[in-house]
Design a protein around this motif. Structure first.
Motif: not given
Lengths: 212, 212
Positions: A90-91, A94-95, A98, B206-207, B209
């Motif tokens: 998931e991270a 999402h990264r 981003r 999450d982590t 960013l």
DNA sequence: CGGGTGTGTTAACGAGCGCTAACCCAGGGG
DNA sequence: CCCCTGGGTTAGCGCTCGTTAACACACCCG
């Protein structure tokens, strides 16, 4: 490092070649590859006309280098982004979102040119760029399917393209400031990716959609 | 009625003028306005070269008519779509999505051309088309804000553009059949529109960013 | 100090392309 | 029957634009 690094310092001063590529990117984005003349590109960097041939074999070579390097950058950075999230699917996704949002917001011209002017490349360059793009999409497809394992691959691929479209829409809207825009695109992208996974529900219900 | 009506019968046979516009749209979409010659457009409809000047004042006029009519059609049909949902805001928005998805899937060339080649119009035509587009966006913004009243207008506008990007990404992916693609885009678009409204939640969690 | 290298200039060539000119011909109505 | 109109043809003009040629000059290394 020809790409703006999202708020970093001006990074020395790009020397000619990069300066030219930047100017050309802006012009190609606005007027299209064939809509921009050699002289205009030269004028944009303060030299006039054929001086550019000291730095590039020809006009095609500018577009070629531009698109090749942006594709390479996206692929490489995309892969690193996923690796950096080691394990956490998931991270990673999402990264990835981003990262792509930031890139699109910081390099709108390159995004436009890559989307609009692939067809103006020579056939071998086109193959090369398409290959890099395909591998970048693959990074996304894998990331998406790790989070949403019940999506079949073609659907995941189509979803990835759709999300690129969403994020890359950025050159066409300048109503929000950068950070608000980044946040908005991030949220919309993540929601859009999650959508195809949801229960079918309201696809055909609210009023009759078949008849106009 | 120059637009394919989503599965309808072949609709007589478009006469020359429309035939030419269709061919030109396909070519402009693939190679860009400046990348296509008069002779190629002629060849695409079986006549050769300057015969087109019997039907259009010049090459610009083809693009102009193409983009003007598509913008008019989108605006008018968009308005009718909203009216048809009389009162039910959610239905209006969902029908708008449905309509735009169908249009994009049935007229990928026009979508591409409108997105890529606006800049090649003469300045007065450009103003006209931009005006129509702006009003179409306005239809969307109103529809969105009726369903999500706490969105400020710039955000709603940016979201609308983003959704157009998502839906219009269709020319770039041919992996799914039409109906699957329509369903996918519909779901993603609706989810994306709903997203900016949601609680902030996981934007920065999450982590980390901030640091790359 | 002198030449090579890198970067710029202007002039000019040649191809491609938009558009016009001049001509042609089918077909239907007075 | 004839001519007018609509839609097609080919030839060619002129401009734009990519590219090359020929030349200029600053700087640096020997």
């Amino acid at each position: 490092m020809p790409f703006t690094s999202a708020g970093g310092p001006p990074a020395a001063k790009p020397h000619r070649r990069d300066q030219i590529l930047n100017a050309a990117a802006g012009l190609f984005a606005r007027h299209g590859f064939h809509g921009v003349g050699i002289d205009e590109i030269g004028a944009a960097v303060g030299v006039s006309g054929p001086a550019l041939y000291r730095h590039f074999r020809n006009k095609d070579a500018m577009l070629s280098e531009m698109l090749t390097s942006v594709s390479e950058h996206l692929l490489e950075a995309g892969q690193r982004t996923v690796e950096a999230a080691a394990g956490d699917a998931e991270a990673a996704l999402h990264r990835l979102v981003r990262f792509h949002v930031d890139f699109a917001l910081d390099n709108p011209s390159l995004i436009s040119v890559q989307a609009r002017n692939l067809a103006n490349l020579t056939e071998p360059d086109q193959r090369r760029v398409r290959g890099l793009q395909r591998r970048y999409v693959e990074v996304w497809v894998e990331a998406i399917r790790k989070v949403h394992p019940d999506l079949d691959e073609p659907t995941a691929r189509a979803a990835a393209h759709a999300v690129f479209g969403l994020i890359n829409s950025t050159p066409h809207s300048r109503h929000l400031d950068r950070d608000q825009m980044a946040a908005l695109l991030y949220r919309m992208a993540v929601a859009a990716i999650a959508a195809p996974d949801l229960p079918s529900a309201r696809l055909a219900d609210d009023t009759d959609l078949a008849t106009g």
